[in-house]
Design a protein around this motif. Structure first.
Motif, mmCIF file in Angstrom:
data_model
loop_
_atom_site.group_PDB
_atom_site.id
_atom_site.type_symbol
_atom_site.label_atom_id
_atom_site.label_comp_id
_atom_site.label_asym_id
_atom_site.label_seq_id
_atom_site.Cartn_x
_atom_site.Cartn_y
_atom_site.Cartn_z
ATOM 1 N N GLU A 140 1.858 -9.566 -10.255
ATOM 2 C CA GLU A 140 0.620 -9.098 -9.628
ATOM 3 C C GLU A 140 0.534 -9.518 -8.162
ATOM 4 O O GLU A 140 -0.123 -8.871 -7.378
ATOM 5 N N GLN A 141 1.214 -10.602 -7.790
ATOM 6 C CA GLN A 141 1.144 -11.091 -6.418
ATOM 7 C C GLN A 141 2.116 -10.359 -5.495
ATOM 8 O O GLN A 141 2.024 -10.467 -4.297
ATOM 9 N N GLN A 142 3.071 -9.623 -6.055
ATOM 10 C CA GLN A 142 4.020 -8.883 -5.237
ATOM 11 C C GLN A 142 3.306 -7.709 -4.559
ATOM 12 O O GLN A 142 2.405 -7.105 -5.123
ATOM 13 N N PRO A 143 3.712 -7.361 -3.328
ATOM 14 C CA PRO A 143 3.117 -6.208 -2.668
ATOM 15 C C PRO A 143 3.478 -4.933 -3.412
ATOM 16 O O PRO A 143 4.455 -4.895 -4.147
ATOM 17 N N SER B 189 5.844 2.076 6.799
ATOM 18 C CA SER B 189 5.894 2.554 8.180
ATOM 19 C C SER B 189 4.562 3.186 8.579
ATOM 20 O O SER B 189 4.056 2.967 9.683
ATOM 21 N N ALA B 190 3.978 3.966 7.673
ATOM 22 C CA ALA B 190 2.664 4.574 7.942
ATOM 23 C C ALA B 190 1.583 3.501 8.051
ATOM 24 O O ALA B 190 0.673 3.616 8.885
ATOM 25 N N LEU B 191 1.681 2.456 7.230
ATOM 26 C CA LEU B 191 0.721 1.350 7.315
ATOM 27 C C LEU B 191 0.829 0.661 8.676
ATOM 28 O O LEU B 191 -0.187 0.389 9.317
ATOM 29 N N LEU B 192 2.051 0.399 9.125
ATOM 30 C CA LEU B 192 2.239 -0.209 10.448
ATOM 31 C C LEU B 192 1.684 0.703 11.542
ATOM 32 O O LEU B 192 1.050 0.229 12.493
ATOM 33 N N LEU C 169 -9.392 3.719 4.403
ATOM 34 C CA LEU C 169 -8.635 4.945 4.646
ATOM 35 C C LEU C 169 -7.143 4.707 4.421
ATOM 36 O O LEU C 169 -6.481 5.496 3.725
ATOM 37 N N LEU C 170 -6.620 3.625 4.968
ATOM 38 C CA LEU C 170 -5.204 3.320 4.800
ATOM 39 C C LEU C 170 -4.855 3.095 3.327
ATOM 40 O O LEU C 170 -3.844 3.606 2.840
ATOM 41 N N ARG C 171 -5.680 2.342 2.635
ATOM 42 C CA ARG C 171 -5.407 2.085 1.218
ATOM 43 C C ARG C 171 -5.474 3.372 0.417
ATOM 44 O O ARG C 171 -4.604 3.645 -0.415
ATOM 45 N N GLY C 172 -6.483 4.191 0.651
ATOM 46 C CA GLY C 172 -6.630 5.445 -0.083
ATOM 47 C C GLY C 172 -5.500 6.422 0.163
ATOM 48 O O GLY C 172 -5.065 7.135 -0.748
ATOM 49 N N LEU D 50 -2.310 5.587 1.514
ATOM 50 C CA LEU D 50 -0.952 5.061 1.399
ATOM 51 C C LEU D 50 -0.683 4.292 0.107
ATOM 52 O O LEU D 50 0.406 4.366 -0.450
ATOM 53 N N TYR D 51 -1.651 3.535 -0.347
ATOM 54 C CA TYR D 51 -1.485 2.691 -1.536
ATOM 55 C C TYR D 51 -2.680 2.854 -2.480
ATOM 56 O O TYR D 51 -3.374 1.881 -2.763
ATOM 57 N N PRO D 52 -2.940 4.060 -2.985
ATOM 58 C CA PRO D 52 -4.127 4.248 -3.824
ATOM 59 C C PRO D 52 -4.065 3.473 -5.147
ATOM 60 O O PRO D 52 -5.102 3.122 -5.706
ATOM 61 N N GLU D 53 -2.848 3.168 -5.607
ATOM 62 C CA GLU D 53 -2.706 2.445 -6.876
ATOM 63 C C GLU D 53 -2.899 0.944 -6.717
ATOM 64 O O GLU D 53 -3.068 0.229 -7.695
ATOM 65 N N ALA D 54 -2.900 0.447 -5.491
ATOM 66 C CA ALA D 54 -3.005 -0.997 -5.246
ATOM 67 C C ALA D 54 -4.458 -1.460 -5.359
ATOM 68 O O ALA D 54 -5.384 -0.754 -4.949
#
Length: 179
Positions: A5-8, A18-21, A39-42, A44-48
């Motif tokens: 769970e702690q892993q990115p 790259s898009a996050l950066l 916005l970035l989470r939604g 690029l990483y919606p499952e996080a």
């Protein structure tokens, strides 16, 4: 399971990282206030989970800030990223490769942005000068009188304003003595 769970979140070929950066750079260096964490989470990483994404974003933002503030060249960047991969809780070698590629492509623009943000007042963009001598005049005593013409272009963040200054012989002597 707690260690997993702690892993990115898994990065799809580095594109999401790259898009996050890019999003971090847009928000931090290019003044794009509409690039939010949500916005970035939604996008690029919606499952996080929000905490998981916040940790990844903070880590990448901190790394990018360190790299940008030091204006690292490629050798410095390689040494820095290698140290980060060996550090406990650091980054993976895949993430290091994505960060290196991103910095190589965006270094100049980010540096320009930081320089522009650090300028508080107008800056001198261009300067031209010349000394003219009057060759004819109504009054004989004004012939061969030197006149210095200085043209300065002042600007702030890509804007420019021309200012002209003209000095006659008496003023030129005063200014030369001051210098």
């Amino acid at each position: 399971m707690a260690a997993a769970e702690q892993q990115p979140p898994a990065v799809d070929g580095g594109k999401a990282l790259s898009a996050l950066l890019g999003g971090i750079a847009q928000a931090a260096y290019y003044g794009k206030a509409d690039i939010t964490e949500e916005l970035l989470r939604g996008q690029l990483y919606p499952e996080a989970a929000p905490e998981e994404f916040r940790a990844l974003r903070a880590k990448m933002g901190g790394l990018l800030q360190s790299i940008a503030s030091a204006d690292m060249d490629l050798n410095q960047l390689e040494a820095f990223l290698t140290a980060q991969t060996k550090k406990q809780g650091g980054i993976t070698s895949d993430q290091a490769a994505v960060i290196a590629k991103f910095w190589k492509n965006h270094r100049v623009k980010i540096r320009e942005s930081l320089v522009n943000q650090s300028c508080w007042d107008n800056v001198l963009k261009n300067m031209n000068w010349r000394v003219d001598l009057k060759s004819q005049s109504r009054h004989v005593d004004q012939i061969n009188t030197p006149v210095a013409i200085v043209e300065m272009e002042l600007g702030k963040y890509g804007q420019g304003k021309k200012r002209g200054v003209e000095h006659h012989a008496a003023n030129i002597s005063k200014h030369i003595l001051c210098v």
